[in-house]
Scaffold this active site. Structure first.
Site: not given
Ligand SMILES: *Cc1c(COP(=O)(O)O)cnc(C)c1O
Length: 390
Positions: A39, A137, A171, A232, A273, A320, A322
């Site tokens: 997933k 759940r 689970h 799993r 920054y 930052c 990037d």
């Protein structure tokens, strides 16, 4: 890597995946099938390539969270069984049938709805019954006073003529906390309830070929007892998570970048920054083209480190969007163009996750679409995936 911008990329080592798969198969025993949990794009590793590899390795099933993830695999030609762990609205039953996908059934109302749709399509939907043994759940409630009602609801669901109940699963909430006695007891209680449920259903004539409950935590801590017909593991396959290192599992993903610029800064200069870092001495500062938009969390600013040339390099100042800065003063061998490992083989993602106050899952899942995935076998590039429309 000619056709790929040599900026920041994630290397996915399929030999490490193979090693992890074989180690886990051995741990749970040959009679237990491994469900490869792929997933969320295989936890950020690339669901297609990982699924193809798992299919070849002999995994018994793949597990995804939703129909789109399942369709992606089928469309790419993956033919092995696929289980959707999460909810699929009933109007998509025709697609589940068309793509031959197994659906989790989490309550009687959904069993009825799926049955009606399957009947209208003239097909039989393969399902796994999900029991809620303490996660609160998804799943048929069966704890405490709900046991008998749970058994009855599951029995009625399994008798529906257009459903084929191939499996039953549950689970665990805290199977990865062996150091906490109350968590160990809670997992045991969940497991016992699951086995009692299966026993009660068997006594009423309902058996399931595929019983499964073991996530990574249980594969680490209770492999013999809880392996059952299938296990799993998700995060362990990728070589991360609690117990991975102890089991000799190898991190499959290495997030890498390169040094783009180096500056010599005088003492007392502020960096990035917010000016949260000031150079105490003359500093050889590298600029790395990776930031929070690539998946390097801003919360790690000024408190993480990376690996290059056999050295640990402290990251300095705010991360930052990037870019970020790294201290190369003690690493004269690292130059413009040198490779830097953000996490991976040399520095485990689990450590970085701990610094960020989270788990490795979140960091590998966060590696963004701007970061190409490069697949390796025998250290050679066997595949590249750009996630951008280029
Ligand atoms: C995600 C998931 C798993 C795998 O969990 P890991 O902790 O990564 O092993 C197993 N089962 C279900 C139902 C899940 O949602």
């Amino acid at each position: 890597m000619e056709q790929m911008l040599r900026r920041t990329w994630a290397e996915i080592d399929l030999d490490d995946l193979t090693h992890n798969f074989k180690t886990l198969q051995q741990r749970v025993g040959e009679k237990t099938k491994i469900v490869g949990v792929v997933k969320a794009d295989a936890y950020g590793h690339g669901a297609l390539q990982i699924s193809r590899a798992l299919e070849e390795l002999g995994a018994g099933y793949l597990a995804v969270s939703n129909l789109d993830e399942a369709r992606e695999l089928r469309t790419a030609g993956i033919s092995m069984p696929i289980l959707i762990l999460g909810h699929t609205p009933e109007q998509y039953v025709p697609q589940l049938l068309e793509y031959n996908i197994t659906q989790a059934v989490t309550c009687e109302a959904k069993a009825l709805a799926y049955n009606n749709m399957a009947k209208a399509c003239g097909g039989k939907l393969r399902v796994h019954i999900k029991a809620d043994t303490g996660m609160s759940r998804l799943g048929f409630l069966c704890a405490d006073g709900h046991f008998e009602a749970g058994v009855e609801g599951i029995l009625r669901s399994c008798e529906l003529p257009y459903l084929d109940a191939e499996g039953i699963f549950t689970h665990f909430a805290v199977s990865d906390e062996p150091e906490k006695p109350e968590s160990v007891a809670y997992t045991q209680k969940q497991f016992q309830l699951f086995m009692d449920l299966i026993g009660a259903l068997e006594a009423r004539g309902r058996t399931f070929p595929l019983r499964h409950c073991a996530n990574s935590g249980a594969v680490v801590n209770n492999p013999e007892e809880m392996a059952l017909d299938m296990a799993r593991p998700g995060i362990l396959l990728y070589g991360c998570g609690a117990g991975a290192e102890e089991l000799g599992l190898r991190p499959v993903m290495s997030l890498k970048t390169t040094v783009s610029t180096i500056k010599i800064l005088d003492p007392g200069w502020s960096v990035s920054y917010g000016r949260m870092y000031k150079t105490p001495v003359r500093t050889r500062m590298g600029v790395l083209p990776i930031g929070y938009a690539d998946g390097l969390f801003r919360i790690l600013s000024n408190r993480c480190s990376f690996y290059a040339d056999g050295k640990i390099l402290p990251q300095r100042g705010r991360i930052c969007m990037d870019m970020c800065m790294v201290d190369l003063t003690d690493a004269p061998g690292v130059d413009v163009g040198s490779e830097v490992e953000i996490f991976g083989t040399h520095s485990r993602v689990d450590k970085l996750a701990e610094l960020a106050g989270t788990i490795s899952y979140e960091l590998t899942c966060a590696v963004s679409k701007r970061v190409p995935r490069v697949f390796l076998q025998k250290k050679k590039v066997v595949g590249r995936e750009l996630r951008m429309y280029l």
